[in-house]
Design an enzyme around this catalytic site. Structure first.
Site, PDB file in Angstrom:
ATOM      1  N   LYS A  60       1.488   4.340 -12.022  1.00 12.52           N
ATOM      2  CA  LYS A  60       0.558   3.288 -11.622  1.00 12.52           C
ATOM      3  C   LYS A  60       0.257   2.348 -12.787  1.00 12.52           C
ATOM      4  O   LYS A  60       0.055   1.140 -12.587  1.00 12.52           O
ATOM      5  CB  LYS A  60      -0.735   3.913 -11.092  1.00 12.52           C
ATOM      6  CG  LYS A  60      -0.590   4.581  -9.735  1.00 12.52           C
ATOM      7  CD  LYS A  60      -0.148   3.604  -8.663  1.00 12.52           C
ATOM      8  CE  LYS A  60      -0.261   4.213  -7.274  1.00 12.52           C
ATOM      9  NZ  LYS A  60       0.224   3.279  -6.215  1.00 12.52           N
ATOM     10  N   ASN A  71       0.854  -1.180   0.000  1.00 13.25           N
ATOM     11  CA  ASN A  71       0.000   0.000   0.000  1.00 13.25           C
ATOM     12  C   ASN A  71       0.900   1.244   0.000  1.00 13.25           C
ATOM     13  O   ASN A  71       0.919   2.018   0.951  1.00 13.25           O
ATOM     14  CB  ASN A  71      -0.905  -0.038   1.243  1.00 13.25           C
ATOM     15  CG  ASN A  71      -1.845   1.140   1.326  1.00 13.25           C
ATOM     16  OD1 ASN A  71      -2.678   1.339   0.448  1.00 13.25           O
ATOM     17  ND2 ASN A  71      -1.701   1.936   2.368  1.00 13.25           N
ATOM     18  N   THR A  74      -8.186  10.544   2.689  1.00 10.59           N
ATOM     19  CA  THR A  74      -7.059  10.461   3.606  1.00 10.59           C
ATOM     20  C   THR A  74      -6.554  11.871   3.910  1.00 10.59           C
ATOM     21  O   THR A  74      -6.845  12.824   3.185  1.00 10.59           O
ATOM     22  CB  THR A  74      -5.913   9.637   2.998  1.00 10.59           C
ATOM     23  OG1 THR A  74      -5.438  10.300   1.813  1.00 10.59           O
ATOM     24  CG2 THR A  74      -6.395   8.242   2.622  1.00 10.59           C
ATOM     25  N   TYR A 122       1.713  10.416 -12.139  1.00  8.29           N
ATOM     26  CA  TYR A 122       1.158   9.411 -11.230  1.00  8.29           C
ATOM     27  C   TYR A 122       0.414   8.332 -12.014  1.00  8.29           C
ATOM     28  O   TYR A 122       0.589   7.123 -11.757  1.00  8.29           O
ATOM     29  CB  TYR A 122       0.220  10.101 -10.248  1.00  8.29           C
ATOM     30  CG  TYR A 122      -0.494   9.186  -9.287  1.00  8.29           C
ATOM     31  CD1 TYR A 122       0.192   8.523  -8.273  1.00  8.29           C
ATOM     32  CD2 TYR A 122      -1.879   9.006  -9.370  1.00  8.29           C
ATOM     33  CE1 TYR A 122      -0.476   7.704  -7.371  1.00  8.29           C
ATOM     34  CE2 TYR A 122      -2.556   8.204  -8.470  1.00  8.29           C
ATOM     35  CZ  TYR A 122      -1.860   7.552  -7.475  1.00  8.29           C
ATOM     36  OH  TYR A 122      -2.520   6.729  -6.582  1.00  8.29           O
TER      37      TYR A 122
END
Length: 254
Positions: free
Chosen positions: A159, A90, A190, A155
């Site tokens: 990924k 994670n 988050t 990003y």
């Protein structure tokens, strides 16, 4: 469906967010939980919660950017508990990054924070799972890894690279009992994501995201995308021509 009982579970990136909540959700049931992150104080707090819920818990401070540290974590888990039954990788960050302003070093940094950190654990875990005859490796990817998202191009690219690598490993290593689950969350509330300035349609809480992750760890699908609202939007945009998807993505990015 696996029950996640009496399992040794390694969670990398467990000091906060989804990883911390998954650790708490998997505590008890005879499981042995290993939590790993860079921040010692936050990690110790998560470990205390896991122990209070009845699980043996090992908290290891390590930087995923250091391949030697990652390999040492896997070795320590095996020395302590004998095997790794389930590993949840994670790790990663998705900062707001406009391509008109980005530098080469910025792109390389995002690649390191998402691709390299996964590889640093993936390689020693594969070696260990081959020795012990199998196990599950789950990796927290992102719906951004399925298409290029404006203001998250580096990003998305990092990924996507991880997704391709895991897909290849899944096919190659299935005969040796090594299973892979790729997790594709949408926007999760988050603390880190709340400060990045990006719009977040259909955002879900950390607890909701953790429930999706735990369900996937039990069922072991090849891919698990959630929530359904965001994953459905991504599927539609991927299928649409660029003349349609482009304006929608630009609007969302604003």
């Amino acid at each position: 469906m696996a029950t996640l009982v009496d399992q040794t579970i390694l969670i990398v990136g467990a000091s906060s967010g989804i990883g911390a909540q998954v650790a708490r959700d998997l505590a008890g049931h005879g499981n042995r939980v290993v939590v790993v992150a860079r921040r010692a104080a936050e990690l110790a707090a998560v470990a205390a919660d896991v122990r209070a819920a009845g699980s043996a818990c090992l908290d290891l401070v390590a930087d995923a950017l250091d391949p030697a540290a990652a390999a040492a974590v896997v070795a320590r888990v095996v020395a302590e508990f004998g095997a790794v039954d389930v590993a949840l990788l994670n790790v990663g960050q998705g900062p707001d990054m406009a391509m008109a302003e980005v530098g080469v070093e910025d792109v390389a940094r995002v690649m390191a924070l998402n691709y390299d950190v996964t590889v640093h654990y993936l390689v020693p875990l594969i070696a260990q799972l081959r020795r012990q005859g199998g196990g599950l490796i789950a990796q927290t990817n992102s719906l951004a890894g399925l298409m290029g998202i404006p203001r998250q191009g580096p990003y998305s690219a990092a990924k996507a690279a991880v997704r391709t690598l895991i897909d290849a490993a899944r096919v190659e290593l299935a005969p040796e009992g090594i299973r892979f689950t790729s997790l594709y969350p949408g926007f999760v509330a988050t603390a880190r994501a709340g400060a990045d300035g990006l719009p977040k349609p259909f955002r879900i809480s950390e607890k909701q995201a953790a429930r999706h992750v735990v369900r996937a760890l039990r069922r072991e699908p090849a891919d698990a995308a959630f929530p359904w609202t965001t994953s459905a939007l991504v599927r539609v945009l991927r299928a649409a021509p660029v003349s349609v998807s482009g304006p929608v993505l630009r609007k969302l990015a604003r």
